[in-house]
Motif scaffolding. Sequence first.
Motif, PDB file in Angstrom:
ATOM      1  N   ILE A   1      29.126  45.436  44.424  1.00 56.43           N
ATOM      2  CA  ILE A   1      29.759  44.589  44.955  1.00 56.43           C
ATOM      3  C   ILE A   1      29.630  43.307  43.913  1.00 56.43           C
ATOM      4  CG2 ILE A   1      30.690  43.018  46.586  1.00 56.43           C
ATOM      5  CD1 ILE A   1      31.209  45.816  47.365  1.00 56.43           C
ATOM      6  N   PRO A   2      30.807  42.855  43.446  1.00 61.34           N
ATOM      7  CA  PRO A   2      30.640  41.532  42.385  1.00 61.34           C
ATOM      8  C   PRO A   2      30.664  40.307  43.252  1.00 61.34           C
ATOM      9  CG  PRO A   2      32.980  42.351  42.566  1.00 61.34           C
ATOM     10  CD  PRO A   2      32.163  43.398  43.273  1.00 61.34           C
ATOM     11  N   VAL A   3      29.669  39.360  42.595  1.00 57.86           N
ATOM     12  CA  VAL A   3      29.676  38.199  43.418  1.00 57.86           C
ATOM     13  C   VAL A   3      29.385  37.025  42.613  1.00 57.86           C
ATOM     14  CG1 VAL A   3      28.114  36.663  44.879  1.00 57.86           C
ATOM     15  CG2 VAL A   3      28.344  39.329  45.405  1.00 57.86           C
ATOM     16  N   CYS A   4      30.207  36.017  42.681  1.00 58.51           N
ATOM     17  CA  CYS A   4      29.991  34.875  41.874  1.00 58.51           C
ATOM     18  C   CYS A   4      29.244  33.775  42.668  1.00 58.51           C
ATOM     19  CB  CYS A   4      31.492  34.022  41.736  1.00 58.51           C
ATOM     20  SG  CYS A   4      31.287  32.763  40.924  1.00 58.51           S
TER      21      CYS A   4
ATOM     22  N   THR B   1      32.282  37.097  46.995  1.00 54.05           N
ATOM     23  CA  THR B   1      32.958  38.203  46.253  1.00 54.05           C
ATOM     24  C   THR B   1      34.262  37.945  46.281  1.00 54.05           C
ATOM     25  OG1 THR B   1      33.191  40.688  46.316  1.00 54.05           O
ATOM     26  CG2 THR B   1      32.827  39.489  48.385  1.00 54.05           C
ATOM     27  N   PRO B   2      34.939  38.316  45.142  1.00 53.50           N
ATOM     28  CA  PRO B   2      36.496  38.187  45.098  1.00 53.50           C
ATOM     29  C   PRO B   2      37.174  39.421  45.749  1.00 53.50           C
ATOM     30  CG  PRO B   2      35.361  39.296  43.128  1.00 53.50           C
ATOM     31  CD  PRO B   2      34.416  38.790  43.791  1.00 53.50           C
ATOM     32  N   LEU B   3      36.263  40.223  46.262  1.00 54.54           N
ATOM     33  CA  LEU B   3      37.066  41.484  46.659  1.00 54.54           C
ATOM     34  C   LEU B   3      37.514  41.291  48.166  1.00 54.54           C
ATOM     35  CD1 LEU B   3      34.393  44.556  45.573  1.00 54.54           C
ATOM     36  CD2 LEU B   3      36.565  43.304  44.648  1.00 54.54           C
ATOM     37  N   LYS B   4      38.718  41.933  48.689  1.00 52.19           N
ATOM     38  CA  LYS B   4      39.063  41.783  49.971  1.00 52.19           C
ATOM     39  C   LYS B   4      38.385  42.752  50.873  1.00 52.19           C
ATOM     40  CE  LYS B   4      43.496  41.159  52.722  1.00 52.19           C
ATOM     41  NZ  LYS B   4      43.422  39.742  52.963  1.00 52.19           N
TER      42      LYS B   4
ATOM     43  N   ILE C   1      32.666  32.461  37.266  1.00 53.37           N
ATOM     44  CA  ILE C   1      33.838  31.924  37.894  1.00 53.37           C
ATOM     45  C   ILE C   1      35.148  32.569  37.575  1.00 53.37           C
ATOM     46  CG2 ILE C   1      34.134  29.769  36.893  1.00 53.37           C
ATOM     47  CD1 ILE C   1      34.712  30.060  40.682  1.00 53.37           C
ATOM     48  N   ASN C   2      35.225  32.778  36.143  1.00 56.94           N
ATOM     49  CA  ASN C   2      36.447  33.166  35.446  1.00 56.94           C
ATOM     50  C   ASN C   2      36.603  34.729  35.919  1.00 56.94           C
ATOM     51  OD1 ASN C   2      37.210  30.959  34.408  1.00 56.94           O
ATOM     52  ND2 ASN C   2      35.944  31.277  32.432  1.00 56.94           N
ATOM     53  N   GLU C   3      35.570  35.645  35.466  1.00 59.74           N
ATOM     54  CA  GLU C   3      35.448  36.939  36.223  1.00 59.74           C
ATOM     55  C   GLU C   3      35.951  37.004  37.844  1.00 59.74           C
ATOM     56  OE1 GLU C   3      32.261  39.100  33.570  1.00 59.74           O
ATOM     57  OE2 GLU C   3      31.473  37.700  35.261  1.00 59.74           O
ATOM     58  N   PHE C   4      35.425  36.119  38.611  1.00 55.97           N
ATOM     59  CA  PHE C   4      35.861  35.919  39.832  1.00 55.97           C
ATOM     60  C   PHE C   4      37.404  36.214  40.015  1.00 55.97           C
ATOM     61  CE2 PHE C   4      37.088  33.720  43.767  1.00 55.97           C
ATOM     62  CZ  PHE C   4      36.352  34.501  44.778  1.00 55.97           C
ATOM     63  N   LYS C   5      38.075  35.057  39.360  1.00 56.26           N
ATOM     64  CA  LYS C   5      39.468  35.061  39.502  1.00 56.26           C
ATOM     65  C   LYS C   5      40.227  36.388  38.907  1.00 56.26           C
ATOM     66  CE  LYS C   5      39.276  29.999  39.174  1.00 56.26           C
ATOM     67  NZ  LYS C   5      39.462  28.793  38.450  1.00 56.26           N
TER      68      LYS C   5
ATOM     69  N   ARG D   1      43.246  41.727  40.002  1.00 54.38           N
ATOM     70  CA  ARG D   1      43.104  42.799  39.936  1.00 54.38           C
ATOM     71  C   ARG D   1      43.085  43.565  41.405  1.00 54.38           C
ATOM     72  NH1 ARG D   1      38.590  44.611  36.320  1.00 54.38           N
ATOM     73  NH2 ARG D   1      39.175  46.689  36.891  1.00 54.38           N
ATOM     74  N   ASP D   2      42.078  43.012  42.244  1.00 54.58           N
ATOM     75  CA  ASP D   2      41.836  43.618  43.540  1.00 54.58           C
ATOM     76  C   ASP D   2      43.046  43.733  44.422  1.00 54.58           C
ATOM     77  OD1 ASP D   2      39.953  44.952  45.425  1.00 54.58           O
ATOM     78  OD2 ASP D   2      40.122  43.271  46.526  1.00 54.58           O
ATOM     79  N   SER D   3      43.833  42.533  44.381  1.00 62.78           N
ATOM     80  CA  SER D   3      44.835  42.060  45.208  1.00 62.78           C
ATOM     81  C   SER D   3      46.085  43.108  45.009  1.00 62.78           C
ATOM     82  CB  SER D   3      45.243  40.587  45.192  1.00 62.78           C
ATOM     83  OG  SER D   3      45.613  40.357  43.849  1.00 62.78           O
ATOM     84  N   SER D   4      45.970  43.531  43.602  1.00 56.87           N
ATOM     85  CA  SER D   4      47.193  44.604  42.958  1.00 56.87           C
ATOM     86  C   SER D   4      46.706  45.818  43.276  1.00 56.87           C
ATOM     87  CB  SER D   4      47.681  44.131  41.639  1.00 56.87           C
ATOM     88  OG  SER D   4      46.265  44.242  40.879  1.00 56.87           O
ATOM     89  N   GLY D   5      45.444  46.016  43.711  1.00 58.17           N
ATOM     90  CA  GLY D   5      45.188  47.428  43.816  1.00 58.17           C
ATOM     91  C   GLY D   5      44.674  48.158  42.619  1.00 58.17           C
ATOM     92  N   GLU D   6      44.382  47.223  41.691  1.00 60.00           N
ATOM     93  CA  GLU D   6      43.733  47.904  40.475  1.00 60.00           C
ATOM     94  C   GLU D   6      42.304  47.949  40.238  1.00 60.00           C
ATOM     95  OE1 GLU D   6      45.418  45.792  37.363  1.00 60.00           O
ATOM     96  OE2 GLU D   6      47.569  45.998  37.936  1.00 60.00           O
ATOM     97  N   TYR D   7      41.630  47.202  41.157  1.00 59.07           N
ATOM     98  CA  TYR D   7      40.104  47.209  41.017  1.00 59.07           C
ATOM     99  C   TYR D   7      39.614  48.318  41.906  1.00 59.07           C
ATOM    100  CZ  TYR D   7      35.361  45.319  40.814  1.00 59.07           C
ATOM    101  OH  TYR D   7      33.963  45.252  40.601  1.00 59.07           O
ATOM    102  N   GLN D   8      38.632  48.993  41.292  1.00 57.11           N
ATOM    103  CA  GLN D   8      38.100  50.207  41.881  1.00 57.11           C
ATOM    104  C   GLN D   8      36.486  49.842  41.968  1.00 57.11           C
ATOM    105  OE1 GLN D   8      39.205  52.799  43.480  1.00 57.11           O
ATOM    106  NE2 GLN D   8      41.213  52.033  42.888  1.00 57.11           N
TER     107      GLN D   8
END
Length: 244
Positions: free
Chosen positions: A96-99, A193-196, A220-224, A229-236
Amino acid sequence: MQKYSYSIITVGEQTVNVVFPNQINIKENLYIQHLNQLILARNDPGILASIPGYHTLTISFDIRIYDYNKIFKLIKNILEKKSFQIQSFHKRILEIPVCYDETLGPDIQDVAAFGKLSVKELIKIHTQVEYFVYMIGFLPGFAYMGTVPSQIAMPRLDRPRTKIPAGSVGIAGAQTGMYPVESPGGWRLIGQTPLKLYDAKHPKIRYQSGDFIRFKAITINEFKAIQDRDSSGEYQIKISEVGE
């Protein structure tokens, strides 16, 4: 496999708790998760729900099918069979990515001071551990995880916040967790985490009890970028699986 002592107590008109020794222990929790899986695998119409906790399993049943004597007997029969054992341990690790930027983790300086660490050292310690998901509760998708290294295991706030942003990552003593939705809460917030983590429209949770979570520090840039990507369904989510 080690056997654990237990008791069965009634907690409602059609609910019982199977109570094991009161401790936060991965092996005992795996034992409880195994019992939960065996009960669910029965596809028994008389079982309405089976919910694992740290040291309990809560079972709700249909009183038209089971009375207390029958449900007690069912649980005891499963637990006391010689075949009740975990044949193998399957470990699923989610990254899980975390800023850990202070704008997203308002308590990070306090937790670092508690551990007599720099913020960089605190982040290193928090991201080195594979945290076991003992249970899901409090909020949909809120994972109670442990164990936080004692050096950074700062107790929760004396006065909880009235509003915490969704995705916030916090520490409360030996536990760490992620707030899946905006809510009140008293954990020490060290990042986000930027993930929903939970969507009421699509309520499938991305992790479950028995999983392991490993946090990966991002900028913080990676967070955005990941949030988009997650909101568009591209992040796994990166998942590793290990059999033991």
